[in-house]
Design a protein around this motif. Structure first.
Motif, short mmCIF file in Angstrom:
data_model
loop_
_atom_site.label_atom_id
_atom_site.label_comp_id
_atom_site.label_asym_id
_atom_site.label_seq_id
_atom_site.Cartn_x
_atom_site.Cartn_y
_atom_site.Cartn_z
N GLU A 16 -54.79 -87.70 1.57
CA GLU A 16 -55.30 -86.70 0.46
C GLU A 16 -54.34 -86.03 -0.40
O GLU A 16 -53.23 -85.82 0.04
CB GLU A 16 -56.02 -85.46 1.33
CG GLU A 16 -56.49 -84.45 0.43
CD GLU A 16 -57.32 -83.47 1.44
OE1 GLU A 16 -57.57 -82.38 0.95
OE2 GLU A 16 -57.53 -83.69 2.64
N CYS A 49 -56.41 -96.45 -4.55
CA CYS A 49 -56.34 -95.05 -3.97
C CYS A 49 -55.83 -94.44 -5.09
O CYS A 49 -54.77 -94.15 -5.65
CB CYS A 49 -54.94 -95.21 -2.97
SG CYS A 49 -54.57 -93.61 -2.15
N ASP A 85 -59.11 -88.21 -5.94
CA ASP A 85 -58.43 -86.82 -4.84
C ASP A 85 -57.46 -87.65 -4.08
O ASP A 85 -56.85 -86.81 -3.30
CB ASP A 85 -59.67 -86.70 -4.19
CG ASP A 85 -60.96 -85.99 -4.84
OD1 ASP A 85 -60.60 -85.54 -5.65
OD2 ASP A 85 -62.15 -86.10 -4.38
N CYS A 86 -57.03 -88.77 -4.18
CA CYS A 86 -55.95 -89.22 -2.97
C CYS A 86 -54.76 -89.90 -3.46
O CYS A 86 -54.71 -90.10 -4.87
CB CYS A 86 -56.59 -90.60 -2.16
SG CYS A 86 -58.30 -89.91 -1.75
N CYS A 102 -53.16 -94.33 2.16
CA CYS A 102 -53.99 -93.65 1.16
C CYS A 102 -54.31 -92.18 1.78
O CYS A 102 -54.86 -92.19 2.83
CB CYS A 102 -55.16 -94.24 0.67
SG CYS A 102 -56.08 -93.54 -0.67
N VAL A 152 -64.86 -88.23 -0.69
CA VAL A 152 -63.72 -88.02 -1.62
C VAL A 152 -63.89 -89.09 -2.78
O VAL A 152 -64.48 -90.20 -2.75
CB VAL A 152 -62.39 -88.27 -0.73
CG1 VAL A 152 -62.42 -87.42 0.08
CG2 VAL A 152 -62.34 -89.78 -0.29
N CYS A 200 -62.12 -91.53 -4.82
CA CYS A 200 -61.08 -92.54 -4.89
C CYS A 200 -60.42 -93.09 -6.25
O CYS A 200 -59.59 -93.79 -6.27
CB CYS A 200 -61.35 -93.68 -3.88
SG CYS A 200 -62.01 -93.35 -2.42
N CYS A 223 -60.52 -95.20 1.36
CA CYS A 223 -60.66 -95.80 0.01
C CYS A 223 -60.03 -97.51 -0.51
O CYS A 223 -60.76 -98.03 -1.12
CB CYS A 223 -59.64 -94.92 -0.92
SG CYS A 223 -60.53 -93.34 -1.42
N CYS A 226 -60.12 -90.22 2.32
CA CYS A 226 -58.95 -91.05 1.38
C CYS A 226 -58.66 -92.53 2.35
O CYS A 226 -58.23 -93.46 1.58
CB CYS A 226 -57.69 -90.43 1.32
SG CYS A 226 -58.04 -88.91 0.16
#
Length: 333
Positions: free
Chosen positions: A329, A316, A319-320, A327, A294, A296, A307, A304
């Motif tokens: 999604e 964070c 994508d998060c 943190c 992912v 961050c 992150c 997440c």
């Protein structure tokens, strides 16, 4: 180590400034570990002035030359006088240890209110020019991968990754060939980083554990130390038949099959494919997680929840999102 070995340094070396500095990628500092300086009178005078801060370092943590560069640029550019300035006062009053960085970053923020990415002229009329590059625009990047491919525009070197005899191939594979396609991490104990150098994040040996050890004021891979006596106890001592991570049943990270580790790369612990199961798979003599990573924001992680790495909402993004002190999604579009 080289990151993009096919690209030269001309884009930076051909700039007009006498001294070229850059913003560190993962925090608010100006980086001191790498810089460019022309071999002329003005640049040499700037470097000597910077070195002279050794004589006025505060009693607490000031990050040595890295803290001093902020105040030096601030004064040379004429944003603050040497006597009586707010940032100079904050610098002189740094008394806290490395385990408490609140006052240090307050000092850094003070200087950065004036020192922003730009070309600055020396206030003394000498003609010295200082360039400060934005995050990710320098010839070197600090401990993170950028979003560009290996053949595209971007940094040429990684800062803080050193090649030792016998380990060159290992480090080159981690940092030179795979780029953003696959980021190799090390376990720092309770968190992960791209390398042991990135484990402490200002916290010294308290954040240097797992696959890393605190040696000579530096966080290094235990495998680099060989038979060197370590200053603190190995978690696996006396339990040679068990994974080190199984000593602490609360360890976070991934399921390796019969034990847990901070990441798949840390699962085998010298036992090869036999200890690489669960969420991880053995591919090309390495234990890896087959899931996608992912974004961050300024770095990547396996999920997440991985992150923040102790930095809370600041790490964070992407994508998060930060919700209820976690943190998680973010919503998908």
């Amino acid at each position: 180590v080289p990151y993009r070995s096919g690209r030269g340094l001309e884009d930076w070396a051909d700039r007009a400034e006498d001294v070229l500095l850059y913003e560190r990628k993962w925090n608010t500092e100006i980086a001191a570990g790498n810089y460019m300086a022309r071999n002329n009178r003005n640049a040499r005078a700037f470097l000597r002035g910077w070195a002279n801060y050794e004589r006025e370092m505060p009693t607490g943590f000031s990050s040595s030359d890295n803290g001093a560069i902020h105040l030096h640029v601030l004064r040379v550019a004429g944003y603050e006088e040497k006597e009586g300035g707010e940032c100079g006062r904050l610098y002189r009053n740094l008394t806290a240890p490395v385990t408490n960085l609140t006052s240090y970053y307050a000092f850094v923020e003070c200087t950065r209110r004036s020192v922003v990415p730009s070309t600055m002229e020396a206030a003394d009329g000498s003609g010295l020019s200082i360039g400060l590059l934005k995050k990710g625009e320098a010839w070197v990047i600090d401990g993170v991968f950028d979003e560009h491919g290996l053949t595209e525009y971007g940094p040429v070197f990684h800062h803080g990754v050193k090649l030792h005899d016998g380990l060159k191939d290992e480090f080159a594979k981690k940092y030179g060939l795979n780029g953003t396609e696959r980021v190799v991490e090390v376990s720092c104990g309770r968190h992960v980083a791209l390398n042991c150098t990135g484990c402490p994040q200002g916290h010294g040996e308290l954040w240097c554990n797992g696959e890393c050890a605190w040696f000579d004021q530096t966080c290094v891979l235990k495998s680099e130390l060989g038979n060197t006596s370590l200053p603190h106890k190995d978690l696996g001592s006396g339990s040679a038949n068990l994974p080190k991570s199984s000593i602490d049943h609360n360890v976070s990270g991934v399921n390796c099959g019969q034990h847990r580790a901070q990441n798949c790369w840390a699962c085998p612990q010298g036992n090869g494919a036999n200890w690489c199961n669960g969420e991880c798979v053995w591919i090309k003599n390495e234990c890896v997680k087959p899931l996608s990573r992912v974004n961050c924001g300024q770095h990547q992680a396996q999920s997440c929840s991985d992150c923040p790495q102790g930095n809370g909402a600041l790490w964070c993004h992407g994508d998060c999102i930060w919700s209820d002190d976690e943190c998680i999604e973010g919503p998908t579009s």
